[in-house]
Every structure is written in C-alpha cells, then in structure tokens.
Design a protein around this motif. Structure first.
Motif, PDB file in Angstrom:
ATOM      1  N   LEU A   1       0.848  -1.175   0.000  1.00 13.32           N
ATOM      2  CA  LEU A   1       0.000   0.000   0.000  1.00 13.32           C
ATOM      3  C   LEU A   1       0.892   1.237   0.000  1.00 13.32           C
ATOM      4  N   ALA A   2       0.808   2.013  -1.068  1.00 11.32           N
ATOM      5  CA  ALA A   2       1.599   3.243  -1.204  1.00 11.32           C
ATOM      6  C   ALA A   2       3.086   2.978  -1.005  1.00 11.32           C
ATOM      7  N   GLY A   3       3.549   1.861  -1.538  1.00  6.57           N
ATOM      8  CA  GLY A   3       4.970   1.546  -1.449  1.00  6.57           C
ATOM      9  C   GLY A   3       5.394   0.882  -0.153  1.00  6.57           C
ATOM     10  N   PHE A   4       4.462   0.649   0.745  1.00  2.72           N
ATOM     11  CA  PHE A   4       4.776  -0.006   2.015  1.00  2.72           C
ATOM     12  C   PHE A   4       4.234  -1.425   2.008  1.00  2.72           C
ATOM     13  N   ASN A   5       4.980  -2.347   2.558  1.00  3.47           N
ATOM     14  CA  ASN A   5       4.504  -3.717   2.733  1.00  3.47           C
ATOM     15  C   ASN A   5       3.850  -3.820   4.099  1.00  3.47           C
ATOM     16  N   LEU A   6       2.584  -4.190   4.115  1.00  9.00           N
ATOM     17  CA  LEU A   6       1.809  -4.285   5.348  1.00  9.00           C
ATOM     18  C   LEU A   6       1.183  -5.666   5.453  1.00  9.00           C
ATOM     19  N   THR A   7       0.880  -6.057   6.682  1.00 11.57           N
ATOM     20  CA  THR A   7       0.134  -7.286   6.902  1.00 11.57           C
ATOM     21  C   THR A   7      -1.311  -6.903   7.183  1.00 11.57           C
ATOM     22  N   LEU A   8      -2.227  -7.538   6.490  1.00  9.11           N
ATOM     23  CA  LEU A   8      -3.656  -7.290   6.699  1.00  9.11           C
ATOM     24  C   LEU A   8      -4.276  -8.565   7.249  1.00  9.11           C
ATOM     25  N   GLY A   9      -4.946  -8.446   8.373  1.00 13.02           N
ATOM     26  CA  GLY A   9      -5.540  -9.592   9.038  1.00 13.02           C
ATOM     27  C   GLY A   9      -4.858  -9.830  10.377  1.00 13.02           C
ATOM     28  N   GLY A  10      -5.626 -10.290  11.349  1.00 18.35           N
ATOM     29  CA  GLY A  10      -5.064 -10.542  12.670  1.00 18.35           C
ATOM     30  C   GLY A  10      -5.198  -9.336  13.595  1.00 18.35           C
ATOM     31  N   ILE A  11      -4.751  -9.504  14.797  1.00 20.01           N
ATOM     32  CA  ILE A  11      -4.991  -8.536  15.858  1.00 20.01           C
ATOM     33  C   ILE A  11      -4.301  -7.193  15.638  1.00 20.01           C
TER      34      ILE A  11
END
Length: 193
Positions: free
Chosen positions: A26-36
């Motif tokens: 997202l916008a050049g950033f690697n993010l984790t989606l899902g979980g707490i």
C-alpha cells in the motif's frame, strides 16, 4: 443513528481481525492485513475518522465519545507499540469500569445522577427511582467489564467475537429491560420543550 456510527470502528476491527493474515503493498509499504495488530491499526484509524467527522458535524463530542476515543488511542497505541494484544484486551474492561465509576460518583456529587442528566428531558421519575436506575447502570458496566475481562483471558479464542457481539447483546438486553421500566414514565411529545 449516532449510536450506530459509534460501532463502525468496532465492526471494521472485527472484519480485519477475521481476515486470514496476508501481506499487501500500500503506497509503497509492505503491510500485513488480518489478525490482531492490523485490526488494531484499523480500529485506531477508523475511530479517528468517525469521531473527527462527528466532531465536525456536531461541533462537539460527548464525554463518553471522548473517553472511548482516548481509550482506543491509548490501549490501541500501546498494543501496536509493544506488540502485545494483552494490552488491548484490557481496553473494554477498563472503559466499562470507568463508565461505572462515573455513574457511581454522580450518585454523590452534583445535583442529579448521571442517568438523570442524560435522560431527564424525556422521562420524569422521582429522585429515588433515578438513583435506582443510576445504580443499575453502575452494575451493568461492572458486569460488562468483568465479562469482557473473563472472556479475554479465560476464552481468548472467542474474545473478539464476544467483544463485538456479546457486549452488544448484553447492551441491547439491558436497554430493553430499561425501556420496559421507563416506557410508563415517558413524557408526551408536546411537554418536552
């Protein structure tokens, strides 16, 4: 309508929590989606958006909304900063107990109990019944906080489900019981000026 809007961040938290964790860009950033942890970030961001929009629309927030937003930012921020979901598990109990404390203190400080200040424009009750109703709210918030804490640490697998649906169910049941008690005391429309 306002009460429904207050639940939007919690609903978004639930949806993101239930997602199978996956990496997204997202916008050049690697993010984790899902979980707490991503759900907590969504809770913080959506709370800021919802309460900012309410503030712009109403030109103010109620004290309970300020308290809810503050607790979300504090407990959610610490959860993310320390990477510990235990901190977030304390948010609902502490918030409920703070509400219980506010209602309890209002029994002894000020000219009217907190529930009378909130509902006195629509309902006419003798002072002793306002006091009893206020104590019912104290007990309700104590029970909700304790139930949230119990489920969070004894049944952690269902904690988020209980936080969203169990707490909502308890609130609806309590409100229905309160409505049955109050309906006979509602003032007619023309006398509410």
């Amino acid at each position: 309508m306002k009460q429904i809007i207050d639940f939007v961040p919690l609903l978004l938290f639930f949806i993101v929590y239930k997602l199978e964790p996956r990496a997204i860009e997202l916008a050049g950033f690697n993010l984790t989606l899902g979980g707490i942890f991503s759900a907590t970030a969504v809770l913080i961001i959506s709370s800021l958006i919802v309460y900012s929009a309410l503030f712009v629309h109403q030109r103010r927030l109620e004290k309970s909304q300020w308290l809810t937003l503050g607790a979300c930012l504090l407990f959610g921020g610490l959860t993310l900063a320390l990477h510990s979901e235990t901190i977030l598990k304390w948010k609902a109990p502490v918030l409920n107990w703070l509400f219980a404390l506010a209602f309890l203190i209002s029994q002894f400080i000020g000219d009217r109990p907190l529930i009378q200040r909130m509902m006195g424009h629509a309902v006419e009750l003798p002072a002793h019944q306002w006091a009893r109703l206020n104590v019912a709210w104290v007990l309700f918030f104590l029970v909700c906080g304790s139930a949230n804490l119990f489920v969070a640490f004894v049944y952690p697998a269902i904690w988020v489900d209980f936080k969203v649906f169990g707490s909502l169910g308890l609130t609806l049941l309590f409100m229905a019981a309160q409505a049955v008690f109050l309906v006979r005391h509602m003032q007619p429309e023309q006398s509410r000026d």
